[in-house]
Design an enzyme around this catalytic site. Structure first.
Site, mmCIF file in Angstrom:
data_model
loop_
_atom_site.group_PDB
_atom_site.id
_atom_site.type_symbol
_atom_site.label_atom_id
_atom_site.label_comp_id
_atom_site.label_asym_id
_atom_site.label_seq_id
_atom_site.Cartn_x
_atom_site.Cartn_y
_atom_site.Cartn_z
ATOM 1 N N PHE A 223 55.883 14.206 -13.037
ATOM 2 C CA PHE A 223 55.916 15.657 -12.827
ATOM 3 C C PHE A 223 57.054 16.321 -13.596
ATOM 4 O O PHE A 223 56.837 17.101 -14.532
ATOM 5 C CB PHE A 223 56.017 15.930 -11.330
ATOM 6 N N ILE B 171 60.820 0.202 -16.797
ATOM 7 C CA ILE B 171 62.258 0.219 -17.076
ATOM 8 C C ILE B 171 62.940 -1.068 -16.638
ATOM 9 O O ILE B 171 64.073 -1.330 -17.036
ATOM 10 C CB ILE B 171 62.953 1.428 -16.418
ATOM 11 N N LYS C 211 53.319 15.778 -2.524
ATOM 12 C CA LYS C 211 54.450 16.616 -2.165
ATOM 13 C C LYS C 211 53.954 17.874 -1.445
ATOM 14 O O LYS C 211 52.787 18.263 -1.551
ATOM 15 C CB LYS C 211 55.265 16.977 -3.403
ATOM 16 N N LEU C 212 54.846 18.549 -0.741
ATOM 17 C CA LEU C 212 54.455 19.575 0.213
ATOM 18 C C LEU C 212 53.537 20.653 -0.373
ATOM 19 O O LEU C 212 52.433 20.888 0.147
ATOM 20 C CB LEU C 212 55.704 20.236 0.812
ATOM 21 N N TYR D 84 64.317 6.315 0.130
ATOM 22 C CA TYR D 84 64.310 6.958 -1.185
ATOM 23 C C TYR D 84 65.682 7.515 -1.534
ATOM 24 O O TYR D 84 66.231 7.240 -2.612
ATOM 25 C CB TYR D 84 63.275 8.087 -1.225
ATOM 26 N N LYS E 78 68.349 6.382 -4.587
ATOM 27 C CA LYS E 78 68.867 7.286 -5.612
ATOM 28 C C LYS E 78 70.380 7.381 -5.550
ATOM 29 O O LYS E 78 71.051 7.451 -6.595
ATOM 30 C CB LYS E 78 68.234 8.676 -5.457
ATOM 31 N N THR F 128 68.784 13.551 -7.257
ATOM 32 C CA THR F 128 68.287 14.468 -6.243
ATOM 33 C C THR F 128 69.391 14.929 -5.298
ATOM 34 O O THR F 128 70.388 14.221 -5.104
ATOM 35 C CB THR F 128 67.177 13.779 -5.424
ATOM 36 N N ASP F 129 69.182 16.086 -4.669
ATOM 37 C CA ASP F 129 70.117 16.548 -3.655
ATOM 38 C C ASP F 129 70.033 15.725 -2.374
ATOM 39 O O ASP F 129 70.921 15.791 -1.515
ATOM 40 C CB ASP F 129 69.897 18.028 -3.339
ATOM 41 N N GLU F 130 68.974 14.907 -2.230
ATOM 42 C CA GLU F 130 68.806 14.128 -1.003
ATOM 43 C C GLU F 130 69.880 13.058 -0.829
ATOM 44 O O GLU F 130 70.059 12.539 0.274
ATOM 45 C CB GLU F 130 67.412 13.521 -0.948
ATOM 46 N N TYR G 71 55.421 19.046 9.612
ATOM 47 C CA TYR G 71 56.268 18.108 10.345
ATOM 48 C C TYR G 71 57.136 18.824 11.375
ATOM 49 O O TYR G 71 57.791 19.832 11.072
ATOM 50 C CB TYR G 71 57.188 17.359 9.385
ATOM 51 N N LEU H 296 64.463 9.626 -16.088
ATOM 52 C CA LEU H 296 63.716 10.302 -15.031
ATOM 53 C C LEU H 296 62.844 9.343 -14.223
ATOM 54 O O LEU H 296 62.370 9.699 -13.147
ATOM 55 C CB LEU H 296 62.825 11.388 -15.636
#
Length: 359
Positions: free
Chosen positions: A16, A64, A203-204, A164, A168, A138-140, A221, A85
């Site tokens: 994506f 990879i 994804k949402l 996940y 990361k 990611t911000d996660e 959720y 990515l």
């Protein structure tokens, strides 16, 4: 000798965000690019048809984690940069099968770092100074915020709450360690929730869109009040291009859209757009399809990115508001139902039936 015309090696360029980066690259920079992608369920070469026949574009199917392949590509193409990515990225999948996330996101990043480090050792000092490794994260990794908490800044501690996010965070720390230990010229970006055309419908937003169009229940959720900071994928692609050009090795840049929205509000906005675009739909009003379901384990309550550093040091700002970006997104999915039907078959359909109920 590395020059501006030396290619950039992109991992995960058929995914994506990756496909948007590749498309943005050829529409703005235009220099050669090598796309390495394993083509898992979320990779789609159809996304890249506009550039597939360009002389500067090279696609290589591969993993990879394959050190021999990575070494061969480095020697063959002599890239001036790597944009990393490639990753397993869906939280729900990481909850039921974390092993693949650890293997790809952690071990795969390690293999790539070591291959790049060996490649750098063969370059002279001038070329080593030109090389960059852009690690996209990611911000996660920062965990969850409470209402009223300040948005995530680059200096925040990592507190991942899903397999996940943990994978990361680990890959981010590997990149940091290679920079500190070996002087490896890496730049890290941490982005907020991406949305836009070409997103795989797990994804949402594309999930809700696809189900609403067919009159299926829209799973929300918990109470639906989880807050996400939304970033239009085209803005993210531009930010990555600028970070590759201007980012300082050893630095991290948060990339966010300044668009905090509760999931419930986001779904209601999407349903309202579908009502507008599909006035003859038998499922109007689409909001009636919303169905609250049991919250997933470790569901982060709020994400918010402070992108001030990227704006100040890279000169980047998002162009899309959430309203404008969401309108573009809904319109694209409605106009490209053939693409949706193509990617929502086979393994995806089996996953959906298992996790969200049969269509």
């Amino acid at each position: 000798m590395l020059t501006h015309e030396s290619p950039v090696l992109v991992t995960g360029g058929a995914g994506f965000i990756g496909s948007h980066f590749v498309l943005d690259w050829f529409s703005t920079v235009g220099t050669p690019l090598v796309n390495l992608d394993k083509l898992t369920y979320a990779g789609n070469l159809r996304n890249l048809l506009p550039v597939a026949d360009l002389p500067g574009y090279h696609f290589v199917r591969g993993d990879i984690r394959d050190r021999e392949l990575i070494d061969r590509l480095m020697n063959e193409f002599s890239p001036r940069a790597i944009v990393h990515l490639a990753a397993e990225s869906h939280v729900d999948r990481s909850l039921v099968g974390p092993g693949e996330f650890l293997d790809t996101n952690i071990h795969g990043t390690f293999v790539l770092l070591e291959a790049a480090r060996a490649y750098l050792d063969k370059l002279d000092s001038d070329d080593r100074a030109k090389f960059r490794f852009l690690h996209v994260s990611t911000d996660e990794v920062f965990g969850s915020l409470k209402p009223g908490d300040a948005p995530f800044e680059e200096t925040f501690a990592f507190r991942p709450n899903s397999p996940y996010a943990a994978s990361k965070a680990a890959s981010d720390l590997l990149v940091r360690a290679w920079g500190k230990s070996y002087g490896f010229p890496a730049v890290v970006t941490n982005c907020s929730n991406n949305y836009g055309p070409l997103q795989f419908p797990e994804k949402l937003l594309p999930l809700i869109l696809n189900r609403a169009i067919h009159g299926e229940p829209l799973p929300i959720y918990g109470d639906g009040l989880q807050v996400r900071d939304w970033l239009y994928v085209g803005d993210h692609a531009a930010a990555l291009r600028v970070a590759l050009e201007k980012g300082v090795p050893g630095q991290t840049y948060n990339i966010g859209g300044w668009n905090e929205q509760a999931n419930l509000d986001t779904v209601q906005m999407l349903c309202a757009l579908l009502d507008e675009f599909l006035p003859n739909s038998p499922h109007r009003p689409h909001a009636q399809l919303m169905k609250f379901v049991t919250d997933r384990p470790g569901h982060d309550r709020r994400y918010a990115i402070n992108a001030t550093k990227a704006e100040r040091e890279l000169g980047w700002r998002p162009k899309e508001t959430f309203a404008s970006g969401l309108r573009k997104t809904v319109r694209w999915y409605l106009d490209n139902q053939a693409w949706v039907q193509e990617v929502t078959s086979g393994a995806y359909r089996e996953w959906m039936e298992t996790n969200y109920g049969a269509r």
